[in-house]
Every structure is written in C-alpha cells, then in structure tokens.
Write a protein that holds these residues in place. Structure first.
Motif, PDB file in Angstrom:
ATOM      1  N   LEU A 215       0.852  -1.187   0.000  1.00  0.00           N
ATOM      2  CA  LEU A 215       0.000   0.000   0.000  1.00  0.00           C
ATOM      3  C   LEU A 215       0.887   1.236   0.000  1.00  0.00           C
ATOM      4  O   LEU A 215       1.794   1.345   0.831  1.00  0.00           O
ATOM      5  N   ALA A 216       0.627   2.151  -0.913  1.00  0.00           N
ATOM      6  CA  ALA A 216       1.362   3.414  -0.981  1.00  0.00           C
ATOM      7  C   ALA A 216       0.355   4.530  -0.783  1.00  0.00           C
ATOM      8  O   ALA A 216      -0.386   4.880  -1.708  1.00  0.00           O
ATOM      9  N   THR A 217       0.326   5.091   0.422  1.00  0.00           N
ATOM     10  CA  THR A 217      -0.686   6.109   0.715  1.00  0.00           C
ATOM     11  C   THR A 217      -0.206   7.028   1.825  1.00  0.00           C
ATOM     12  O   THR A 217       0.503   6.591   2.736  1.00  0.00           O
ATOM     13  N   ASP A 218      -0.587   8.292   1.751  1.00  0.00           N
ATOM     14  CA  ASP A 218      -0.153   9.230   2.775  1.00  0.00           C
ATOM     15  C   ASP A 218      -0.968   9.042   4.055  1.00  0.00           C
ATOM     16  O   ASP A 218      -2.035   8.419   4.051  1.00  0.00           O
ATOM     17  N   SER A 219      -0.480   9.589   5.143  1.00  0.00           N
ATOM     18  CA  SER A 219      -1.060   9.333   6.457  1.00  0.00           C
ATOM     19  C   SER A 219      -2.461   9.914   6.626  1.00  0.00           C
ATOM     20  O   SER A 219      -3.182   9.518   7.550  1.00  0.00           O
ATOM     21  N   LEU A 233      -6.957  -6.412   5.779  1.00  0.00           N
ATOM     22  CA  LEU A 233      -5.564  -6.087   6.046  1.00  0.00           C
ATOM     23  C   LEU A 233      -4.651  -7.309   5.946  1.00  0.00           C
ATOM     24  O   LEU A 233      -3.450  -7.162   5.687  1.00  0.00           O
ATOM     25  N   ASP A 234      -5.204  -8.509   6.147  1.00  0.00           N
ATOM     26  CA  ASP A 234      -4.346  -9.689   6.080  1.00  0.00           C
ATOM     27  C   ASP A 234      -3.841  -9.978   4.669  1.00  0.00           C
ATOM     28  O   ASP A 234      -2.983 -10.830   4.469  1.00  0.00           O
ATOM     29  N   ARG A 235      -4.366  -9.260   3.686  1.00  0.00           N
ATOM     30  CA  ARG A 235      -3.884  -9.414   2.308  1.00  0.00           C
ATOM     31  C   ARG A 235      -2.732  -8.455   2.021  1.00  0.00           C
ATOM     32  O   ARG A 235      -2.053  -8.577   1.004  1.00  0.00           O
ATOM     33  N   VAL A 236      -2.481  -7.518   2.936  1.00  0.00           N
ATOM     34  CA  VAL A 236      -1.455  -6.487   2.739  1.00  0.00           C
ATOM     35  C   VAL A 236      -0.153  -6.917   3.407  1.00  0.00           C
ATOM     36  O   VAL A 236      -0.152  -7.353   4.557  1.00  0.00           O
ATOM     37  N   ASP A 248      -0.119   4.909  17.511  1.00  0.00           N
ATOM     38  CA  ASP A 248      -1.187   3.958  17.785  1.00  0.00           C
ATOM     39  C   ASP A 248      -1.606   3.227  16.516  1.00  0.00           C
ATOM     40  O   ASP A 248      -1.766   2.000  16.516  1.00  0.00           O
ATOM     41  N   MET A 249      -1.786   3.977  15.417  1.00  0.00           N
ATOM     42  CA  MET A 249      -2.173   3.341  14.162  1.00  0.00           C
ATOM     43  C   MET A 249      -1.069   2.431  13.650  1.00  0.00           C
ATOM     44  O   MET A 249      -1.329   1.326  13.170  1.00  0.00           O
ATOM     45  N   ALA A 250       0.185   2.879  13.781  1.00  0.00           N
ATOM     46  CA  ALA A 250       1.307   2.044  13.349  1.00  0.00           C
ATOM     47  C   ALA A 250       1.338   0.731  14.127  1.00  0.00           C
ATOM     48  O   ALA A 250       1.570  -0.341  13.551  1.00  0.00           O
ATOM     49  N   ALA A 251       1.074   0.802  15.427  1.00  0.00           N
ATOM     50  CA  ALA A 251       1.074  -0.403  16.258  1.00  0.00           C
ATOM     51  C   ALA A 251      -0.036  -1.354  15.856  1.00  0.00           C
ATOM     52  O   ALA A 251       0.168  -2.578  15.783  1.00  0.00           O
ATOM     53  N   ALA A 256      -1.421  -6.422  12.932  1.00  0.00           N
ATOM     54  CA  ALA A 256      -2.144  -7.119  11.862  1.00  0.00           C
ATOM     55  C   ALA A 256      -1.218  -7.837  10.912  1.00  0.00           C
ATOM     56  O   ALA A 256      -1.672  -8.461   9.944  1.00  0.00           O
ATOM     57  N   GLY A 257       0.105  -7.761  11.176  1.00  0.00           N
ATOM     58  CA  GLY A 257       1.078  -8.478  10.354  1.00  0.00           C
ATOM     59  C   GLY A 257       1.609  -7.675   9.187  1.00  0.00           C
ATOM     60  O   GLY A 257       2.245  -8.251   8.279  1.00  0.00           O
ATOM     61  N   ILE A 258       1.411  -6.361   9.196  1.00  0.00           N
ATOM     62  CA  ILE A 258       1.859  -5.505   8.095  1.00  0.00           C
ATOM     63  C   ILE A 258       3.190  -4.867   8.463  1.00  0.00           C
ATOM     64  O   ILE A 258       3.355  -4.328   9.574  1.00  0.00           O
TER      65      ILE A 258
END
Length: 263
Positions: A215-219, A233-236, A248-251, A256-258
């Motif tokens: 995924l290439a996307t800004d915050s 998310l498990d496909r990413v 928090d979002m990064a964690a 989720a394994g990303i």
C-alpha cells in the motif's frame, strides 16, 4: 497563486463543504470576488461544479476531485513515499500499479531509478508494469526499460483508470510479483477501501493476482473509511506512508502483520 493552484484550492474547499460562497471563497483564496466568480464559471464549464447564485455546489452527490487537481495535495509526502516504494522493487519483477496520484509518483520514481547506468543499458526491459491507469502507461511507454501491459476497460475521467469486465479479462490472465496500490482509506477493522466500487473491484483483483501487496498512501488516509472495500488487512504485506502516521495506528497495523515503513 496561479490559476491552477487557485482552482485546486477551490475544489478542495468544495470537496470538504459541498458548497462554496463567493465572498467566503475570496477570503480563503485571497483574491477578489470577481476573480472567484470567473473561476467558478470556468470550473462549471468543465463540469467540475454547479454554479448557484452567489457561489457553487458540488457536481453530484458523491464528489471526487479529478486526478489533475488532487496531484497538488501532499506532494512532498507522496514523492517520499514513492521513492521508498521504488526501492522495494527488484529488477525483473512484474509490478501492478492501480491509478491515483501516489501510484503515479511511484511510476515516476521507478523511472528515475532506472534511468542511466546499467539499468538502462540492458538489452531487455528492467520491469514489467501492469496497469489500468492511462496516465501511468503514457508516461512509461516511451521508456525502453519498461514493458508496459495496459488493461482494457472503460476510462474513468476522474482518475484515468480503466475499469469493468474488459479490465478484469486482462488481469485474470497475468501473475504479478508485486501489486502497488493507492487507496482512499485504511481502517484496522474494515481493511482497505476506495470511493468507487468499480475501482475497488479492479484493485482487489490486482491484490489477488500478486505475490506481495504494497500500500502506498499518505497518512491522511489512515483511519479513514470509504464507500467500497478492496480487501482485508491480512492481504497487505507492506504499508509505505509518511511520518504523520500516529504511533497507535502504526502499532495496530503492525499487529495485523503488516510491515510499516514511514518516510
């Protein structure tokens, strides 16, 4: 401020509020009301908004900025993201790119990476690019280091993406090493999303045909929801975003394994 910058600002305000008042827009953009009226008339001629007495309203219920106007938003962040994504790709890979401003920057970063030196002197293409984006194919088609596979389909003028059964027909017949996806929303519970169901359908197929999904996307898209789901998310495998991503979002994404890459 140039006319292009002024128009981009007016369309951004319209996307947020759904309506524009001439006097308020003049203050926001720091020009005269007469200039705003002329701008709104020209944008209405291009079917980008609907003129009303004293202002304008969004064209249609679901409003989306065309790609050429969105390209001026978060430019530096998108260029950093694109450079980081380009470094993740290995020579010889088959790379899928959906449409959007960030994936367009990825294509440009990849072109810069492969310009000059050994990458350009090889007898064959360095990368095979599979895309449903007309603008990406147009930019890369003239470069010998890329083999370009452009899907068929019906063009969406807002994003220059090809969608529909003809697009699926091509993607059903290819296998990708990496799919690089630009998206409109990433939610820890709902997954990856975009505004339109036809674009979601094609992006989902890109993900299904790839060994690895980036995924290439800004915050600004993190924690946001959009109308149509692309995948869970498990496909990413990897998210590349800017440093505005909250801890928090990064964690939560890491849990989720990303693999999260912030630049």
């Amino acid at each position: 401020m140039s006319k292009q910058e002024r128009w981009s600002r007016l369309l951004e305000l319209l996307a947020v509020d759904g309506a524009l008042d001439v006097e308020e827009a003049a203050v926001a953009v720091a020009v005269s009301p007469a200039t705003i009226r002329r701008d709104l008339d020209e944008l209405a001629d291009q079917k980008l908004l609907v003129r009303t007495r004293g202002g304008a309203i969004a064209h249609g219920v679901s409003y989306e900025l065309p790609l050429r106007y969105k390209s001026s938003r978060q430019v530096s962040e998108k260029q950093r993201i694109a450079a980081a994504v380009a470094e993740l790709l290995r020579e010889g890979e088959v790379v899928g790119l959906n449409g959007g401003t960030t994936t367009t920057e990825v294509a440009r970063a990849l072109a810069l990476r492969t310009t000059g030196g050994a990458a350009e002197s090889t007898s064959g293409p360095t990368f095979t690019i599979v895309t449903n984006a007309l603008n990406i194919a147009g930019e890369l088609a003239v470069r010998p280091q890329f083999k370009i596979v452009l899907t068929g389909g019906v063009a969406r003028p807002q994003t220059y993406e090809l969608v529909g059964p003809l697009t699926r027909g091509v993607l059903d017949e290819v296998v990708l090493d990496v799919a690089v996806l630009g998206v409109d929303g990433v939610d820890p519970e709902l997954g990856v999303m975009t505004h339109h169901e036809d674009e979601a359908d094609i992006s989902r197929l890109f993900a299904e045909r790839a060994r690895k999904v980036v995924l290439a996307t800004d915050s600004s898209k993190m924690g946001k929801r959009a109308f149509a789901r692309i995948c869970d998310l498990d496909r990413v495998d990897v998210l590349v975003t800017d440093s505005g991503l909250t801890p928090d979002m990064a964690a939560r994404l890491t849990e989720a394994g990303i693999e999260v890459v912030s630049v």
